[in-house]
Write a protein that holds these residues in place. Sequence first.
Motif, PDB file in Angstrom:
ATOM      1  N   GLN A 100      14.917  -5.096   0.041  1.00 42.38           N
ATOM      2  CA  GLN A 100      13.558  -5.393   0.454  1.00 42.38           C
ATOM      3  C   GLN A 100      13.440  -5.712   1.941  1.00 42.38           C
ATOM      4  N   ALA A 101      14.544  -6.104   2.581  1.00 41.63           N
ATOM      5  CA  ALA A 101      14.491  -6.370   4.022  1.00 41.63           C
ATOM      6  C   ALA A 101      14.074  -5.128   4.801  1.00 41.63           C
ATOM      7  N   GLU A 102      14.335  -3.950   4.244  1.00 39.23           N
ATOM      8  CA  GLU A 102      13.979  -2.700   4.909  1.00 39.23           C
ATOM      9  C   GLU A 102      12.480  -2.437   4.902  1.00 39.23           C
ATOM     10  N   LEU A 103      11.748  -3.233   4.148  1.00 35.97           N
ATOM     11  CA  LEU A 103      10.293  -3.074   4.100  1.00 35.97           C
ATOM     12  C   LEU A 103       9.618  -3.669   5.327  1.00 35.97           C
ATOM     13  N   TYR A 104      10.312  -4.587   5.996  1.00 32.72           N
ATOM     14  CA  TYR A 104       9.669  -5.387   7.014  1.00 32.72           C
ATOM     15  C   TYR A 104      10.347  -5.237   8.380  1.00 32.72           C
ATOM     16  N   TYR A 105       9.550  -5.423   9.429  1.00 33.79           N
ATOM     17  CA  TYR A 105      10.110  -5.512  10.769  1.00 33.79           C
ATOM     18  C   TYR A 105      10.759  -6.873  10.962  1.00 33.79           C
ATOM     19  N   GLN A 128       4.745   2.661   7.122  1.00 33.74           N
ATOM     20  CA  GLN A 128       4.937   3.696   6.102  1.00 33.74           C
ATOM     21  C   GLN A 128       4.740   3.184   4.686  1.00 33.74           C
ATOM     22  N   PHE A 129       4.634   1.859   4.527  1.00 34.53           N
ATOM     23  CA  PHE A 129       4.409   1.301   3.191  1.00 34.53           C
ATOM     24  C   PHE A 129       2.997   0.741   3.029  1.00 34.53           C
ATOM     25  N   VAL A 130       2.182   0.836   4.063  1.00 33.50           N
ATOM     26  CA  VAL A 130       0.841   0.247   4.039  1.00 33.50           C
ATOM     27  C   VAL A 130      -0.180   1.289   3.579  1.00 33.50           C
ATOM     28  N   PRO A 131      -0.847   1.076   2.451  1.00 31.94           N
ATOM     29  CA  PRO A 131      -1.886   2.019   2.023  1.00 31.94           C
ATOM     30  C   PRO A 131      -3.114   1.912   2.910  1.00 31.94           C
ATOM     31  N   VAL A 132      -3.718   3.034   3.221  1.00 29.43           N
ATOM     32  CA  VAL A 132      -4.932   3.064   4.031  1.00 29.43           C
ATOM     33  C   VAL A 132      -6.004   3.843   3.290  1.00 29.43           C
ATOM     34  N   GLU A 133      -7.243   3.709   3.754  1.00 29.35           N
ATOM     35  CA  GLU A 133      -8.385   4.303   3.049  1.00 29.35           C
ATOM     36  C   GLU A 133      -8.279   5.819   2.938  1.00 29.35           C
ATOM     37  N   THR A 134      -7.660   6.431   3.942  1.00 29.64           N
ATOM     38  CA  THR A 134      -7.584   7.897   3.934  1.00 29.64           C
ATOM     39  C   THR A 134      -6.487   8.436   3.019  1.00 29.64           C
ATOM     40  N   ASP A 135      -5.662   7.548   2.450  1.00 32.53           N
ATOM     41  CA  ASP A 135      -4.600   7.995   1.544  1.00 32.53           C
ATOM     42  C   ASP A 135      -5.185   8.498   0.222  1.00 32.53           C
ATOM     43  N   SER A 136      -4.616   9.559  -0.275  1.00 28.53           N
ATOM     44  CA  SER A 136      -4.966  10.011  -1.623  1.00 28.53           C
ATOM     45  C   SER A 136      -4.274   9.092  -2.631  1.00 28.53           C
TER      46      SER A 136
END
Length: 257
Positions: free
Chosen positions: A151-156, A123-131
């Motif tokens: 910040q620990a909540e950012l990662y698995y 959910q935090f990774v930008p992808v090409e299809t993102d506006s």
Amino acid sequence: AKNRFREISEGLVPEVQRRASGDFWTPTEWVNRAHEALGDALGTDWRGSYSVWDPAWGTGNLTRDFSFSSLYASTLFESELQIATHVNDNENTTKFQFDFLNDDLDLAPGGKITPEGLVLKPQFVPVETDSEEVKGQKQAAMSELIANSRQAELYYKIPASLYADLSDPKKPFCWILNPPYARAGNAGKKAAGAGATKTGVQQLISADSEYRGRYSSNLYSQFYYRILKIATDFRKEKYALGSFSKSQYLCGGTFWE
């Protein structure tokens, strides 16, 4: 001497604590038979061709006498992990503390392995299809967590190498385990393990109308459910589950709908 130390070390985690959570260690004779059975089903080279994860590793009885090309070993108790480091000599093993029934419940493909070796959640990774708006929202969400020391909540929590193996649909994967067998009890019976089955995975099962059933009150079936969910979510083309169980646990009575 090493075998004697193993016997002693397995007693260092109090028996009452293990029984309360349904944990027991597996005798070597049955471990050897389990590996023979897996070899019959998956091929004699399964320990080399499959990535293997024991999510209820304990002190490593199921894997310590064998070599693997890629073995992931996780256990609930940090004390067991420390013990196993001294008694388990497996190479190519990634050992980590992990609560399989509560940690990383949002585990899903699409995450990103960072240069620091962490797995950034999808959910935090930008992808090409993102506006541009969506990209900005993801960046803002990350910044907010960092600003609030979350910040620990950012990662698995799982290791990056394990995430990479799961994320490759063509990489054969095998779970091997002797799961805990605690079950939900009631106030009258005071069953061993009562309350231990109230986990995050049980909540996932309860929210899953297709698979909701009595089996959610058993820890072993919660392990099975999550394993199958991970394999399905990551679209694994070839995977296996090797577990100690009665046949009834897999297909009998009201254990499964």
